[in-house]
Write an enzyme that holds these catalytic residues in place. Sequence first.
Site, mmCIF file in Angstrom:
data_model
loop_
_atom_site.group_PDB
_atom_site.id
_atom_site.type_symbol
_atom_site.label_atom_id
_atom_site.label_comp_id
_atom_site.label_asym_id
_atom_site.label_seq_id
_atom_site.Cartn_x
_atom_site.Cartn_y
_atom_site.Cartn_z
ATOM 1 N N GLY A 1 -5.108 -1.104 -4.460
ATOM 2 C CA GLY A 1 -4.953 0.256 -4.959
ATOM 3 C C GLY A 1 -3.994 0.356 -6.117
ATOM 4 N N TYR B 1 1.223 -10.953 -6.263
ATOM 5 C CA TYR B 1 0.528 -10.319 -5.137
ATOM 6 C C TYR B 1 0.447 -8.837 -5.438
ATOM 7 C CZ TYR B 1 -0.351 -8.578 -0.384
ATOM 8 O OH TYR B 1 -0.879 -7.951 0.723
ATOM 9 N N GLY C 1 -3.218 -4.682 8.218
ATOM 10 C CA GLY C 1 -2.047 -4.107 7.572
ATOM 11 C C GLY C 1 -0.823 -4.098 8.473
ATOM 12 N N CYS D 1 0.833 -1.196 0.000
ATOM 13 C CA CYS D 1 0.000 0.000 0.000
ATOM 14 C C CYS D 1 0.872 1.251 0.000
ATOM 15 C CB CYS D 1 -0.919 0.004 1.228
ATOM 16 S SG CYS D 1 -2.069 1.394 1.255
ATOM 17 N N GLY E 1 -2.944 -10.083 4.645
ATOM 18 C CA GLY E 1 -2.892 -10.141 3.194
ATOM 19 C C GLY E 1 -1.597 -10.764 2.733
ATOM 20 N N ARG F 1 -13.043 1.474 -4.233
ATOM 21 C CA ARG F 1 -12.518 1.444 -2.867
ATOM 22 C C ARG F 1 -11.795 2.749 -2.538
ATOM 23 N NH1 ARG F 1 -8.046 -0.354 0.303
ATOM 24 N NH2 ARG F 1 -8.745 -1.611 2.081
ATOM 25 N N GLU G 1 19.144 -5.154 16.605
ATOM 26 C CA GLU G 1 19.593 -6.181 17.532
ATOM 27 C C GLU G 1 18.554 -7.292 17.680
ATOM 28 O OE1 GLU G 1 21.722 -5.685 21.743
ATOM 29 O OE2 GLU G 1 19.536 -5.430 21.878
#
Length: 509
Positions: free
Chosen positions: A412, A408, A362, A328, A384, A424, A495
């Site tokens: 958008g 994939y 997300g 995204c 996703g 959307r 780390e």
Amino acid sequence: MAEFLDDEILGGNGFSADELFGAKRRSCQAFTYDDIIILPGHVHYSDDPISLEGHITRKIRVKVPFLSSPMDTVTEHRMAIGMALQGAIGIIHYNMTVEEQAYEVRMVKRYKNGFITDPACLSPESTIADVDAIKSKHGYSGFPITVDGKMGSRLVGIVTNRDIDYVEDRAMKLSEVMTTDVITAREGVSLTEANELMRQSKKGKLPVVNAAGEIVALISRTDIKKSKEFPDASKDSNKQLLVGAAIGTRPNDRDRCRALVEAGADVIVIDSSQGDSIYQLDMIRHIKSTYPHVEVIGGNVVTSRQVLHLIQAGVDGLRVGMGSGSICTTQEVCAVGRAQATAIYHTSRIANRFGVPVIADGGISASGHIVKAFSVGASAVMCGSLLAGTEEAPGDYYYQDGVRLKRYRGMGSIEAMSKGSEKRYFASGSVVKVAQGVSGAVADKGSLRHYLPYIVQGVKQGIQDLGYDSLDELKSAKASGQLRFELRSAAAQREGQVHSVHTYDKITK
């Protein structure tokens, strides 16, 4: 005791979520999952009894509160079935016609463990070369032959390897080689009965037909061998698998919603990158007044004000996240969004007052991110990229530089928007489409049957290290301030990852 209290004040045991994110901190900074670390608690049991059971909506509670994202490279019926069998749920994407999406929902609702409800069928006019092509692509070894080559049509034969292995002319029609004396089972047969019938007949494939002789399913001996019970499967009151489906916010999405509800969808997800709009509020009110038995998940939102608007409209669950997905680019292109950990904390703080679950959507690329999402207030997570690349995800595998990949893409992306997802992003009427996502590829993750339990086990071990035995207990610890956090510097983040090695293998399946 006084020394311990002093240590508490100085931060020797970290800080509560309210101190880290809330008004006590008085900071304008927002944090992602990688910015924070959760401090360990006291372990007093194994990870076996740890329960992840939780709500994805007001009424729906599942054993594994994971949702597969409604993306056209993530969730169609195979993914939704796989998720539901594992105790989670899949949300069917809407980058397809209404009829196609309703069909995907019906495929999930009709599923029975061990029954193949969408076998590849061929017609008598098909050739052996057609069989070879499907075998090389999908690995199938047996094909029902119907009058028109379609599922649901009258069965006239079956073709297996023994029928075609020694035929040199691969252009030969299947009508010349197929077995017409087919042993079948009647619709309604149990898996146990089917297994016994195949044992007696010594057949590897058993078509299931209705009273009209039309094929409704196929049972394979190899699938029965692999089949097992799924005691945690997400099911409705009719013992059918739970499934959700996504819609947009345009007027014609009301027709789509009606078709999905009629097909049996248990959850309707209103899919929008910016959920606080008059279009979404109107759609929520319409669905709740027309189909009061159907649960509605709204979003996406990232602020307390947005949450309140959707709850007032009647939403049953909330997707939280804007611009945090791996593919995204909303934050980059539009300069709008919020860091995911901060977004979950603030939205859940308001949603909890109304009993509305928050779904973290997300930014999740590992089981540790899921643990952090639950710890800062999420009731469920939507995945996703984490699930893309599995066998159950839509699309075909291909090789690049010796690596097995699957496509994939973000909803958008220009590629996905051209298929219908532009609504959307409120772009369906725009002449110029502005991409808010990218298209790419992810590595093969194998079957969801093995991959998802690996993720679930990682989450359970994380909760065990925190000293809790359930998500409900974790949520109570967060609310009381018992759960403790710290921020990590960039060096601390490095780390905490694999470092100081020349090469290493990261096994994830």
